[in-house]
Scaffold this motif. Structure first.
Motif, PDB file in Angstrom:
ATOM      1  N   LYS A  52       4.371  68.958  19.741  1.00  0.00           N
ATOM      2  CA  LYS A  52       5.700  68.951  19.114  1.00  0.00           C
ATOM      3  C   LYS A  52       5.634  69.073  17.594  1.00  0.00           C
ATOM      4  N   ALA A  53       4.456  68.900  17.004  1.00  0.00           N
ATOM      5  CA  ALA A  53       4.251  69.008  15.551  1.00  0.00           C
ATOM      6  C   ALA A  53       5.258  68.166  14.769  1.00  0.00           C
ATOM      7  N   GLU A  54       5.459  66.936  15.210  1.00  0.00           N
ATOM      8  CA  GLU A  54       6.432  66.055  14.572  1.00  0.00           C
ATOM      9  C   GLU A  54       5.864  65.420  13.299  1.00  0.00           C
ATOM     10  N   THR A  55       6.755  65.122  12.366  1.00  0.00           N
ATOM     11  CA  THR A  55       6.377  64.343  11.197  1.00  0.00           C
ATOM     12  C   THR A  55       6.316  62.877  11.616  1.00  0.00           C
ATOM     13  N   VAL A  56       5.187  62.237  11.322  1.00  0.00           N
ATOM     14  CA  VAL A  56       4.974  60.832  11.705  1.00  0.00           C
ATOM     15  C   VAL A  56       4.472  60.071  10.480  1.00  0.00           C
ATOM     16  N   HIS A  57       5.041  58.912  10.239  1.00  0.00           N
ATOM     17  CA  HIS A  57       4.646  58.079   9.091  1.00  0.00           C
ATOM     18  C   HIS A  57       4.660  58.883   7.788  1.00  0.00           C
ATOM     19  N   GLY A  58       5.625  59.807   7.674  1.00  0.00           N
ATOM     20  CA  GLY A  58       5.777  60.595   6.453  1.00  0.00           C
ATOM     21  C   GLY A  58       4.825  61.775   6.326  1.00  0.00           C
ATOM     22  N   GLU A  59       4.005  62.015   7.330  1.00  0.00           N
ATOM     23  CA  GLU A  59       3.035  63.120   7.275  1.00  0.00           C
ATOM     24  C   GLU A  59       3.434  64.245   8.227  1.00  0.00           C
ATOM     25  N   GLN A  60       3.394  65.468   7.734  1.00  0.00           N
ATOM     26  CA  GLN A  60       3.717  66.659   8.520  1.00  0.00           C
ATOM     27  C   GLN A  60       2.768  66.781   9.708  1.00  0.00           C
ATOM     28  N   GLY A  61       3.316  67.063  10.877  1.00  0.00           N
ATOM     29  CA  GLY A  61       2.505  67.261  12.067  1.00  0.00           C
ATOM     30  C   GLY A  61       2.175  68.721  12.285  1.00  0.00           C
ATOM     31  N   TYR A  62       1.144  68.964  13.077  1.00  0.00           N
ATOM     32  CA  TYR A  62       0.693  70.315  13.419  1.00  0.00           C
ATOM     33  C   TYR A  62       0.462  70.365  14.922  1.00  0.00           C
ATOM     34  N   PRO A  63       0.698  71.536  15.536  1.00  0.00           N
ATOM     35  CA  PRO A  63       0.550  71.613  16.989  1.00  0.00           C
ATOM     36  C   PRO A  63      -0.894  71.612  17.483  1.00  0.00           C
ATOM     37  N   THR A  64      -1.826  72.074  16.649  1.00  0.00           N
ATOM     38  CA  THR A  64      -3.237  72.166  17.026  1.00  0.00           C
ATOM     39  C   THR A  64      -4.113  71.889  15.800  1.00  0.00           C
ATOM     40  N   LEU A  65      -5.369  71.569  16.045  1.00  0.00           N
ATOM     41  CA  LEU A  65      -6.298  71.363  14.926  1.00  0.00           C
ATOM     42  C   LEU A  65      -6.447  72.619  14.078  1.00  0.00           C
TER      43      LEU A  65
END
Length: 135
Positions: A52-65
């Motif tokens: 889902k590449a969600e932002t968590v704890h203020g950090e941008q998420g990514y779908p894969t490494l």
């Protein structure tokens, strides 16, 4: 035991402060969510990796490494054991320095492949438990 105290200390204090956390989502009831909070408290930059590449704890998420546009030091793996080996192989491919399989995440073949590739690795341990022990 897969990851002696020396390796645990090295990963937590010397390897680098950018941790990709595979399986981290916005769900506060998942273990990854709490572990990410502890890592941030100890000065680590967390990078959520989740489809889902969600932002968590203020950090941008990514779908894969491999979609992360900057260097990752440690890949912390919160996925089922049967998926973990693929993540370890991806960690090697992106040039990470270490891989950490969380409590209950066990893949001995992946452990040996990752170590053979020159990365430090810990398996079936939790950094949120280990880091306060360092004193």
């Amino acid at each position: 035991m897969y990851g002696d105290q020396e390796t645990i200390r090295k990963i937590l204090t010397e390897t680098g402060d950018t941790w990709a956390i595979v399986g981290l989502s916005t769900n506060p009831h998942r273990a990854a969510h709490g572990v990410a909070t502890v890592l941030q408290r100890y000065g680590k930059r967390i990078v959520p990796v989740h489809p889902k590449a969600e932002t968590v704890h203020g950090e941008q998420g990514y779908p894969t490494l491999d979609s992360i546009p900057f260097k990752i030091d440690v890949v912390d793996v919160f996925v089922n054991s049967h998926l973990a080996g693929t993540i370890a192989d991806q960690a090697v491919a992106i040039g990470a320095k270490a891989v950490w399989f969380q409590l209950g995440v066990i893949d001995e073949d992946a452990y040996h492949r990752t170590r053979t590739a020159g990365l430090d690795m810990v398996m079936d341990r939790c950094p949120a438990i280990e880091i306060p022990r360092l004193g």
